[in-house]
Design a protein around this motif. Structure first.
Motif, PDB file in Angstrom:
ATOM      1  N   ALA A  88      53.340  40.503  28.296  1.00 58.21           N
ATOM      2  CA  ALA A  88      52.346  40.999  27.332  1.00 58.21           C
ATOM      3  C   ALA A  88      50.961  41.083  27.963  1.00 58.21           C
ATOM      4  CB  ALA A  88      52.314  40.106  26.097  1.00 58.21           C
ATOM      5  N   ILE A  89      50.597  40.099  28.785  1.00 57.96           N
ATOM      6  CA  ILE A  89      49.297  40.120  29.462  1.00 57.96           C
ATOM      7  C   ILE A  89      49.247  41.288  30.446  1.00 57.96           C
ATOM      8  CG2 ILE A  89      47.870  38.924  31.170  1.00 57.96           C
ATOM      9  CD1 ILE A  89      48.566  36.295  29.728  1.00 57.96           C
ATOM     10  N   ALA A  90      50.287  41.443  31.250  1.00 60.55           N
ATOM     11  CA  ALA A  90      50.316  42.546  32.220  1.00 60.55           C
ATOM     12  C   ALA A  90      50.212  43.892  31.508  1.00 60.55           C
ATOM     13  CB  ALA A  90      51.597  42.476  33.056  1.00 60.55           C
ATOM     14  N   ALA A  91      50.904  44.039  30.394  1.00 60.48           N
ATOM     15  CA  ALA A  91      50.842  45.295  29.641  1.00 60.48           C
ATOM     16  C   ALA A  91      49.455  45.519  29.053  1.00 60.48           C
ATOM     17  CB  ALA A  91      51.898  45.297  28.533  1.00 60.48           C
ATOM     18  N   ALA A  92      48.851  44.458  28.520  1.00 63.81           N
ATOM     19  CA  ALA A  92      47.525  44.590  27.904  1.00 63.81           C
ATOM     20  C   ALA A  92      46.464  44.970  28.929  1.00 63.81           C
ATOM     21  CB  ALA A  92      47.145  43.293  27.202  1.00 63.81           C
ATOM     22  N   VAL A  93      46.483  44.337  30.092  1.00 67.11           N
ATOM     23  CA  VAL A  93      45.501  44.663  31.126  1.00 67.11           C
ATOM     24  C   VAL A  93      45.759  46.068  31.658  1.00 67.11           C
ATOM     25  CG1 VAL A  93      44.606  44.033  33.407  1.00 67.11           C
ATOM     26  CG2 VAL A  93      45.074  42.245  31.705  1.00 67.11           C
ATOM     27  N   SER A  94      47.018  46.425  31.832  1.00 67.31           N
ATOM     28  CA  SER A  94      47.358  47.761  32.313  1.00 67.31           C
ATOM     29  C   SER A  94      46.937  48.848  31.328  1.00 67.31           C
ATOM     30  CB  SER A  94      48.867  47.869  32.559  1.00 67.31           C
ATOM     31  OG  SER A  94      49.265  47.005  33.593  1.00 67.31           O
ATOM     32  N   ALA A  95      47.088  48.580  30.032  1.00 69.98           N
ATOM     33  CA  ALA A  95      46.803  49.579  28.999  1.00 69.98           C
ATOM     34  C   ALA A  95      45.345  49.597  28.551  1.00 69.98           C
ATOM     35  CB  ALA A  95      47.697  49.333  27.784  1.00 69.98           C
ATOM     36  N   ALA A  96      44.556  48.646  29.009  1.00 71.13           N
ATOM     37  CA  ALA A  96      43.157  48.572  28.579  1.00 71.13           C
ATOM     38  C   ALA A  96      42.416  49.862  28.932  1.00 71.13           C
ATOM     39  CB  ALA A  96      42.475  47.374  29.235  1.00 71.13           C
ATOM     40  N   THR A  97      41.530  50.273  28.049  1.00 73.58           N
ATOM     41  CA  THR A  97      40.712  51.444  28.329  1.00 73.58           C
ATOM     42  C   THR A  97      39.523  51.108  29.218  1.00 73.58           C
ATOM     43  OG1 THR A  97      39.461  51.116  26.285  1.00 73.58           O
ATOM     44  CG2 THR A  97      41.377  52.588  26.185  1.00 73.58           C
ATOM     45  N   ALA A  98      39.250  49.829  29.387  1.00 72.56           N
ATOM     46  CA  ALA A  98      38.145  49.380  30.231  1.00 72.56           C
ATOM     47  C   ALA A  98      38.419  49.711  31.692  1.00 72.56           C
ATOM     48  CB  ALA A  98      37.959  47.865  30.084  1.00 72.56           C
ATOM     49  N   ARG A  99      37.361  49.855  32.455  1.00 69.36           N
ATOM     50  CA  ARG A  99      37.510  49.937  33.902  1.00 69.36           C
ATOM     51  C   ARG A  99      37.949  48.554  34.363  1.00 69.36           C
ATOM     52  NH1 ARG A  99      36.645  54.664  36.872  1.00 69.36           N
ATOM     53  NH2 ARG A  99      34.983  53.866  38.147  1.00 69.36           N
ATOM     54  N   ARG A 100      38.791  48.506  35.382  1.00 75.79           N
ATOM     55  CA  ARG A 100      39.286  47.243  35.906  1.00 75.79           C
ATOM     56  C   ARG A 100      38.904  47.119  37.371  1.00 75.79           C
ATOM     57  NH1 ARG A 100      43.082  49.622  32.388  1.00 75.79           N
ATOM     58  NH2 ARG A 100      43.354  51.039  34.115  1.00 75.79           N
ATOM     59  N   ILE A 101      38.307  45.993  37.702  1.00 83.30           N
ATOM     60  CA  ILE A 101      37.979  45.681  39.085  1.00 83.30           C
ATOM     61  C   ILE A 101      38.822  44.469  39.437  1.00 83.30           C
ATOM     62  CG2 ILE A 101      36.180  44.966  40.694  1.00 83.30           C
ATOM     63  CD1 ILE A 101      34.150  46.393  38.827  1.00 83.30           C
ATOM     64  N   LEU A 102      39.821  44.674  40.293  1.00 83.99           N
ATOM     65  CA  LEU A 102      40.801  43.637  40.577  1.00 83.99           C
ATOM     66  C   LEU A 102      40.722  43.195  42.034  1.00 83.99           C
ATOM     67  CD1 LEU A 102      43.720  45.209  38.535  1.00 83.99           C
ATOM     68  CD2 LEU A 102      42.104  43.436  37.811  1.00 83.99           C
ATOM     69  N   ILE A 103      40.827  41.902  42.233  1.00 83.74           N
ATOM     70  CA  ILE A 103      40.707  41.296  43.558  1.00 83.74           C
ATOM     71  C   ILE A 103      42.100  41.184  44.178  1.00 83.74           C
ATOM     72  CG2 ILE A 103      39.863  39.301  44.860  1.00 83.74           C
ATOM     73  CD1 ILE A 103      37.689  40.675  43.130  1.00 83.74           C
ATOM     74  N   PRO A 104      42.306  41.724  45.394  1.00 82.36           N
ATOM     75  CA  PRO A 104      43.606  41.579  46.047  1.00 82.36           C
ATOM     76  C   PRO A 104      43.777  40.158  46.576  1.00 82.36           C
ATOM     77  CG  PRO A 104      42.099  42.744  47.489  1.00 82.36           C
ATOM     78  CD  PRO A 104      41.371  42.497  46.196  1.00 82.36           C
ATOM     79  N   VAL A 105      44.591  39.390  45.890  1.00 81.90           N
ATOM     80  CA  VAL A 105      44.841  38.002  46.263  1.00 81.90           C
ATOM     81  C   VAL A 105      46.321  37.900  46.628  1.00 81.90           C
ATOM     82  CG1 VAL A 105      44.708  35.603  45.502  1.00 81.90           C
ATOM     83  CG2 VAL A 105      43.069  37.267  44.646  1.00 81.90           C
ATOM     84  N   SER A 106      46.619  37.555  47.873  1.00 83.43           N
ATOM     85  CA  SER A 106      48.011  37.555  48.325  1.00 83.43           C
ATOM     86  C   SER A 106      48.852  36.502  47.612  1.00 83.43           C
ATOM     87  CB  SER A 106      48.079  37.344  49.835  1.00 83.43           C
ATOM     88  OG  SER A 106      47.509  36.105  50.194  1.00 83.43           O
ATOM     89  N   SER A 107      48.223  35.477  47.046  1.00 82.82           N
ATOM     90  CA  SER A 107      48.997  34.451  46.338  1.00 82.82           C
ATOM     91  C   SER A 107      49.630  35.002  45.061  1.00 82.82           C
ATOM     92  CB  SER A 107      48.113  33.237  46.008  1.00 82.82           C
ATOM     93  OG  SER A 107      47.070  33.618  45.129  1.00 82.82           O
ATOM     94  N   CYS A 108      49.218  36.189  44.646  1.00 86.22           N
ATOM     95  CA  CYS A 108      49.832  36.825  43.481  1.00 86.22           C
ATOM     96  C   CYS A 108      51.147  37.491  43.846  1.00 86.22           C
ATOM     97  CB  CYS A 108      48.885  37.880  42.883  1.00 86.22           C
ATOM     98  SG  CYS A 108      47.415  37.184  42.137  1.00 86.22           S
ATOM     99  N   GLY A 109      51.481  37.519  45.135  1.00 89.22           N
ATOM    100  CA  GLY A 109      52.717  38.141  45.565  1.00 89.22           C
ATOM    101  C   GLY A 109      52.619  39.654  45.696  1.00 89.22           C
ATOM    102  N   ILE A 110      51.409  40.182  45.670  1.00 92.50           N
ATOM    103  CA  ILE A 110      51.195  41.625  45.799  1.00 92.50           C
ATOM    104  C   ILE A 110      50.353  41.854  47.046  1.00 92.50           C
ATOM    105  CG2 ILE A 110      50.168  43.673  44.747  1.00 92.50           C
ATOM    106  CD1 ILE A 110      50.526  42.248  42.016  1.00 92.50           C
ATOM    107  N   LEU A 111      50.862  42.651  47.945  1.00 88.94           N
ATOM    108  CA  LEU A 111      50.112  42.998  49.141  1.00 88.94           C
ATOM    109  C   LEU A 111      49.594  44.414  48.977  1.00 88.94           C
ATOM    110  CD1 LEU A 111      52.531  41.542  51.824  1.00 88.94           C
ATOM    111  CD2 LEU A 111      50.526  40.463  50.792  1.00 88.94           C
TER     112      LEU A 111
END
Length: 137
Positions: A88-111
């Motif tokens: 639900a959190i991932a969907a809400a942030v993805s669907a937000a109309t706001a601009r998103r500034i996201l920090i690439p943190v390797s501990s999230c498992g995303i490179l």
């Protein structure tokens, strides 16, 4: 303008963003710290967030009502941050109309291609500068 900083785990990344945004933008914006857990919210409030909220519903509601969202890139991936990011959190942030500034943190498992070798310090500073440009400051 309402800037929502979202973080989980210990809230260190969120607290750093809040402190730097507060120093750069002062009272020109509403700066809200929203944590997936109470520890993260507390860290952001101590760093100077104007308001704070905790939990899945708080993240989802604030993502929908933000003008700008900052946080780790794992907010877009269900079950990241050691499972703190619900679908639900991932969907809400993805669907937000706001601009998103996201920090690439390797501990999230995303490179993120192109972000390899980027120091966290540099990514945080760049995020603050991007946020200031969005605010017009």
């Amino acid at each position: 303008m309402r800037i929502v900083v979202i973080d989980g785990q210990g809230g260190g990344l969120g607290a750093t963003l809040v402190a730097r945004l507060k120093a750069r933008l002062g009272g020109a914006v509403q700066l809200w710290g929203v944590g997936t857990n109470a520890l993260a919210t507390s860290a952001m409030l101590k760093a100077g967030a104007d308001r704070g909220a905790t939990g899945e519903n708080a993240v989802c509601w604030n993502a929908a009502h933000a003008d700008l969202i900052l946080g780790p890139i794992g907010l877009l991936a269900a079950n990241s941050l050691l499972g703190e990011v619900s679908p639900a959190i991932a969907a809400a942030v993805s669907a937000a109309t706001a601009r998103r500034i996201l920090i690439p943190v390797s501990s999230c498992g995303i490179l993120v291609a192109g972000a390899a070798g980027c120091r966290l310090e540099d990514a945080l500073q760049n995020a603050v500068e991007l946020a200031a440009a969005e605010v017009g400051a």
